[in-house]
Design an enzyme around this catalytic site. Sequence first.
Site, PDB file in Angstrom:
ATOM      1  N   SER A  11     120.893  12.745  79.851  1.00 36.24           N
ATOM      2  CA  SER A  11     120.728  14.103  80.383  1.00 36.24           C
ATOM      3  C   SER A  11     119.568  14.144  81.379  1.00 36.24           C
ATOM      4  CB  SER A  11     120.473  15.074  79.222  1.00 36.24           C
ATOM      5  OG  SER A  11     119.411  14.587  78.428  1.00 36.24           O
ATOM      6  N   GLU A  13     116.480  16.729  83.234  1.00 38.27           N
ATOM      7  CA  GLU A  13     115.715  17.987  83.174  1.00 38.27           C
ATOM      8  C   GLU A  13     115.368  18.460  84.581  1.00 38.27           C
ATOM      9  OE1 GLU A  13     112.769  18.456  80.074  1.00 38.27           O
ATOM     10  OE2 GLU A  13     111.347  19.080  81.622  1.00 38.27           O
ATOM     11  N   GLY A 103     106.048  26.286  73.269  1.00 40.14           N
ATOM     12  CA  GLY A 103     105.452  26.604  74.567  1.00 40.14           C
ATOM     13  C   GLY A 103     103.938  26.644  74.463  1.00 40.14           C
ATOM     14  N   ASP A 104     103.306  26.890  75.592  1.00 41.97           N
ATOM     15  CA  ASP A 104     101.843  26.978  75.642  1.00 41.97           C
ATOM     16  C   ASP A 104     101.480  28.263  76.353  1.00 41.97           C
ATOM     17  OD1 ASP A 104     101.059  24.410  74.534  1.00 41.97           O
ATOM     18  OD2 ASP A 104     102.052  23.566  76.291  1.00 41.97           O
ATOM     19  N   PHE A 213      99.743  15.756  86.034  1.00 38.77           N
ATOM     20  CA  PHE A 213     100.758  16.315  85.151  1.00 38.77           C
ATOM     21  C   PHE A 213     100.523  15.866  83.703  1.00 38.77           C
ATOM     22  CE2 PHE A 213     105.168  16.863  83.626  1.00 38.77           C
ATOM     23  CZ  PHE A 213     105.402  18.140  84.107  1.00 38.77           C
ATOM     24  N   HIS A 263     116.672  10.981  78.351  1.00 39.86           N
ATOM     25  CA  HIS A 263     116.579  12.296  79.009  1.00 39.86           C
ATOM     26  C   HIS A 263     115.569  12.135  80.146  1.00 39.86           C
ATOM     27  CE1 HIS A 263     116.450  16.732  79.286  1.00 39.86           C
ATOM     28  NE2 HIS A 263     115.141  16.616  79.388  1.00 39.86           N
TER      29      HIS A 263
END
Length: 282
Positions: A11, A13, A103-104, A213, A263
């Site tokens: 997959s 993203e 999440g953040d 990142f 992924h």
Amino acid sequence: MQTQHHRQTFSFELFPPKTEKGFGNLKKTVQELQNLQPAFFSVTYGAGGSTQQRTFDTVGWLSGEEITVAPHLSCIGAVRNEIIEILERYRSQGIRRLVALRGDLPSGAGLGGPGELDHANQLVALIRDSFGDHFHIEVAAYPEFHPQADSPERDLIHFKRKVEAGANSAITQYFYNADAYFRFIDDCQRLRIDIPIVPGIMPITNFIQLARFSDACGAELPRWLRKRLEGFGDDLPAIRSYGADTVTALCERLLEGGAPGLHFYTMNQATPSLDIWQTLGL
Ligand code: FAD
């Protein structure tokens, strides 16, 4: 070392673009990658209102093109009713797969706010309670542990909670140390966690971006890799070539060791993932 016995899933993203130009680029990327017939494209989800709208727009475009899409959905700072509304919309668009996350909060936002759900296991439980088995639920896994984890053992127990709440499979944070992944799989099997745990793969194209990142999301860049990449200075072709060899070798080892697919974190670029895919002969 244990191997996983699950079918392999490949997959890609994507992130929701901010501009028309970015959206044009995304369309080209999706067209190129769609030729590889991946199981799905996932679309990330941010904390702010306008970022979230871009996710809905990108998901809407992909599902309108009849491309299998798995929206990411995070729960920190959100209230149950909002989440249920989003899920209802996704269900009516024919979406069957989600990536469920805590999440953040944006830095400086503190931990207050209206949020009703503190952890991803609660989001998974909410989705299962409200929508039964309609959605295939992916969750996040951290072979090198989540940066806020109290301890490796507690992090594994929290991962298991997401599985017990109803997660079908997991995608890992990216990593460059294959042994960390295999150790994580061994630990999961010891705890009788038996869902596919697909490695998240970050191609390397630019050292400065990758370092920034990784610092932001807490992913581990090992010193050997940092030093090698730093050594190329601003020679981007050399970074790309070394990066492609390194990441392809990582993927080879993971697949040979029984990983149930890959992924790719595409960063909305087709070529780096395509090159790896083709060298692997997938
Ligand atoms: P959780 O599973 O809730 O874990 C977070 C921390 O809390 C861990 O330290 C864990 O040990 C601990 N914990 C978990 N459950 C409990 C509990 N019940 N009680 C006490 N402690 C607990 N972020 C985005 O904002 N948008 C995205 O689209 C996005 N996509 C991602 C995709 C992948 C594949 C991955 C790996 C990460 C993604 N992230 C995304 C980042 C993710 O939101 C952050 O890493 C976040 O800090 C943790 O999310 P989680 O779902 O893993 O949280």
